[in-house]
Design an enzyme around this catalytic site. Structure first.
Site, PDB file in Angstrom:
ATOM      1  N   LEU A 153      50.375  -4.329  24.108  1.00 22.10           N
ATOM      2  CA  LEU A 153      51.502  -4.399  23.166  1.00 22.10           C
ATOM      3  C   LEU A 153      51.487  -5.718  22.395  1.00 22.10           C
ATOM      4  O   LEU A 153      52.477  -6.111  21.795  1.00 22.10           O
ATOM      5  CB  LEU A 153      52.832  -4.216  23.911  1.00 22.10           C
ATOM      6  CG  LEU A 153      52.959  -2.907  24.698  1.00 22.10           C
ATOM      7  CD1 LEU A 153      54.291  -2.846  25.449  1.00 22.10           C
ATOM      8  CD2 LEU A 153      52.838  -1.687  23.780  1.00 22.10           C
ATOM      9  N   SER A 154      50.360  -6.402  22.453  1.00 21.96           N
ATOM     10  CA  SER A 154      50.117  -7.578  21.617  1.00 21.96           C
ATOM     11  C   SER A 154      51.008  -8.770  21.912  1.00 21.96           C
ATOM     12  O   SER A 154      51.590  -9.388  21.013  1.00 21.96           O
ATOM     13  CB  SER A 154      50.299  -7.197  20.149  1.00 21.96           C
ATOM     14  OG  SER A 154      49.069  -7.064  19.591  1.00 21.96           O
ATOM     15  N   SER A 156      49.887 -11.587  22.894  1.00 20.28           N
ATOM     16  CA  SER A 156      49.239 -12.802  22.376  1.00 20.28           C
ATOM     17  C   SER A 156      49.490 -12.963  20.885  1.00 20.28           C
ATOM     18  O   SER A 156      49.720 -14.079  20.409  1.00 20.28           O
ATOM     19  CB  SER A 156      47.742 -12.807  22.697  1.00 20.28           C
ATOM     20  OG  SER A 156      47.181 -11.570  22.453  1.00 20.28           O
ATOM     21  N   ASP A 199      47.999  -6.403  14.303  1.00 20.08           N
ATOM     22  CA  ASP A 199      49.070  -6.900  15.170  1.00 20.08           C
ATOM     23  C   ASP A 199      49.891  -7.963  14.449  1.00 20.08           C
ATOM     24  O   ASP A 199      51.120  -7.977  14.500  1.00 20.08           O
ATOM     25  CB  ASP A 199      48.481  -7.499  16.450  1.00 20.08           C
ATOM     26  CG  ASP A 199      47.573  -6.515  17.168  1.00 20.08           C
ATOM     27  OD1 ASP A 199      47.636  -5.313  16.848  1.00 20.08           O
ATOM     28  OD2 ASP A 199      46.788  -6.955  18.032  1.00 20.08           O
TER      29      ASP A 199
HETATM   30  C1  GLA Z   1      43.793  -5.400  19.487  1.00 20.18           C
HETATM   31  C2  GLA Z   1      43.416  -6.184  18.240  1.00 20.18           C
HETATM   32  C3  GLA Z   1      43.804  -5.402  16.989  1.00 20.18           C
HETATM   33  C4  GLA Z   1      43.230  -4.004  17.024  1.00 20.18           C
HETATM   34  C5  GLA Z   1      43.565  -3.300  18.340  1.00 20.18           C
HETATM   35  C6  GLA Z   1      42.896  -1.984  18.501  1.00 20.18           C
HETATM   36  O1  GLA Z   1      45.191  -5.286  19.581  1.00 20.18           O
HETATM   37  O2  GLA Z   1      44.068  -7.428  18.228  1.00 20.18           O
HETATM   38  O3  GLA Z   1      43.391  -6.110  15.847  1.00 20.18           O
HETATM   39  O4  GLA Z   1      41.862  -4.045  16.791  1.00 20.18           O
HETATM   40  O5  GLA Z   1      43.217  -4.102  19.459  1.00 20.18           O
HETATM   41  O6  GLA Z   1      43.366  -1.059  17.576  1.00 20.18           O
END
Ligand code: GLA
Length: 445
Positions: A153-154, A156, A199
């Site tokens: 879920l990003s 970072s 993200d």
């Molecule tokens: C990570 C990367 C994104 C994207 C996704 C996969 O979250 O940071 O840029 O490539 O994986 O869709």
């Protein structure tokens, strides 16, 4: 004061604002306990994201459709008169750290959370030409309001974006959010991941109650096409965290990036002007497939005079599954466009079917699934009222997203939790995708 805060929270979280108030107040109290009660206080936030569809397409200049979540990271900051940045965290496992803002900032120990902030500070200072002064800061991203770490879920990117909007505001530069996207992406490259811009883009530019359709190919002026698309109203987007976070995924990730670049290098022998897989999107797959070997390696490509740019963690002899990886990117881009049309016309069944197909492609062609996610997706797809389900995020664990008829939500949770417990002996965590706007200053005191 708390009235201003209440209104700010209402604007961001809507009905969830009441639950957030105590969290914000606790963070403010901890900030003052750490750094003293006197002086200005800025409160910034940056959201995590969930991706509805369009996985691993962004760094190939393709299409994505994420949404920003109410799970977010707060960064409370007070400017300092020198260039020192001191950062503490409400979670004790993230130890405090300090550095000095400069155009070259030495990276910390591998895996240290502070590297995202260092990266943001270095990149921002280089780009703005106006070094921000330092600040004392406190990061608050603890459960249940924070972005779960390692869940796809990003978290970072949320931390990087929170640091970037802090730098941008405190330096008085006020670069537009669209400009900060690339800086945030560069800051993550400083840390070592060769991701795209999805993200960071959604964390900065999302709208509440909408997904963000984003074309990751910049136009000649460097701008990106976007469209905010309302979320379905008859169905809920439910997120299920497998609780699994596999080690060494950065190298696996970078190998997928390398496979795409290898595809471009090979296709350039036929299409000399292409720079990204996106450039062959309008060709039939049947035309492209014979031009791509099932597997190659950096060493083999080098021997053919086809050099890939620097990709950390891609050993020269590692197998690059070029054909399958490129097929995923090519087919996923088409699915995203189909999903945009389905959402515009309220065709939830079609959207769900595309999510199921996206999952199969991520598993079979891009090879980024794992047993735990397979159990979750398989169980979800059995439930009446589930239009579709897929892994979301980079892969190798993390979360599934499912499109579930509102009335079927309870059955969904009961069934998926039971199957996951029986087959994997683990508990899954369930939550609804409640969307929020992109990052920024919440309040200045
Ligand atoms: C990570 C990367 C994104 C994207 C996704 C996969 O979250 O940071 O840029 O490539 O994986 O869709």
């Amino acid at each position: 004061m708390s009235n201003d805060l209440g209104q700010a929270l209402e604007r961001i979280y809507g009905a969830g604002a009441t639950d957030q108030l105590a969290r914000y107040q606790a963070a403010m109290a901890q900030f003052q306990a750490t750094y003293g009660a006197h002086g200005p206080l800025y409160i910034f936030r940056a959201p995590g994201r969930v991706n509805l569809i369009g996985e691993h397409t962004d760094y190939n200049h393709g299409f994505v459709m994420p949404a920003a979540l109410d799970k977010d990271i707060l960064l409370l900051a007070r400017p300092r008169s020198d260039g020192a940045v001191n950062l503490a965290n409400v979670e004790s496992q993230f130890e405090p750290f300090s550095f000095t803002v400069a155009t070259e900032i030495p990276i910390g120990a591998p895996g240290h959370w502070g590297n995202y902030v260092r990266g943001a500070a270095q990149v921002f200072t280089q780009a703005s030409g106006r070094p921000s002064g330092g600040w004392d800061g406190l990061v608050a991203g603890a459960a249940p309001f924070g972005v779960p770490v390692g869940a796809g879920l990003s978290s970072s990117s949320a931390l990087t974006v929170a640091a970037m909007v802090t730098l941008n505001t405190l330096a008085g530069v006020q670069l537009p959010n669209a400009d900060l996207v690339q800086l945030c992406s560069d800051a993550e490259w400083y840390v070592g991941t060769r991701g795209g811009i999805m993200d960071q883009f959604v964390a900065l530019l999302a709208q509440r109650d909408h997904a963000l359709f984003l074309d990751c190919r910049p136009d000649a002026a460097g701008h990106f096409q976007t469209e905010a698309i309302p979320l379905p109203t008859t169905h809920r987007l439910l997120i299920v965290n497998s609780g699994v976070h596999h080690a060494n995924t950065r190298n696996e990730f970078n190998l997928r990036v390398a496979a795409g670049r290898a595809g471009v290098a090979l296709l350039r022998q036929t299409y000399p002007h292409i720079t990204h897989l996106r450039d062959v999107q309008t060709e039939d797959w049947a035309v492209l497939e014979p031009l791509l070997p099932e597997s190659t390696s950096v060493a083999e490509l080098n021997a053919q005079g086809l050099a890939l740019n620097d990709i950390p963690g891609a050993p020269a002899d590692a197998a690059l599954r070029v054909r399958a990886c490129c097929r995923h990117v090519w087919s996923e881009n088409r699915r995203v466009l189909g999903a945009v049309n389905a959402m515009r016309s309220g065709n939830v069944a079609q959207l769900g079917a595309l999510m199921n197909l996206a999952h199969a492609s991520a598993r079979d062609d891009y090879a980024i699934s794992c047993p735990e996610i397979e159990v979750l997706v398989g169980a979800a797809q059995q439930v009446d009222g589930v239009a579709g389900a897929r892994l979301t995020g980079a892969g190798w664990g993390g979360c599934m997203i499912a499109l579930v008829q509102t009335e079927a939500a309870t059955d969904f949770e009961t069934h998926v939790a039971q199957v996951y417990g029986q087959q994997m002996g683990r508990d899954a965590e369930f939550f609804a995708c409640q969307t929020t706007p992109g990052a920024g200053l919440v309040l200045q005191l």
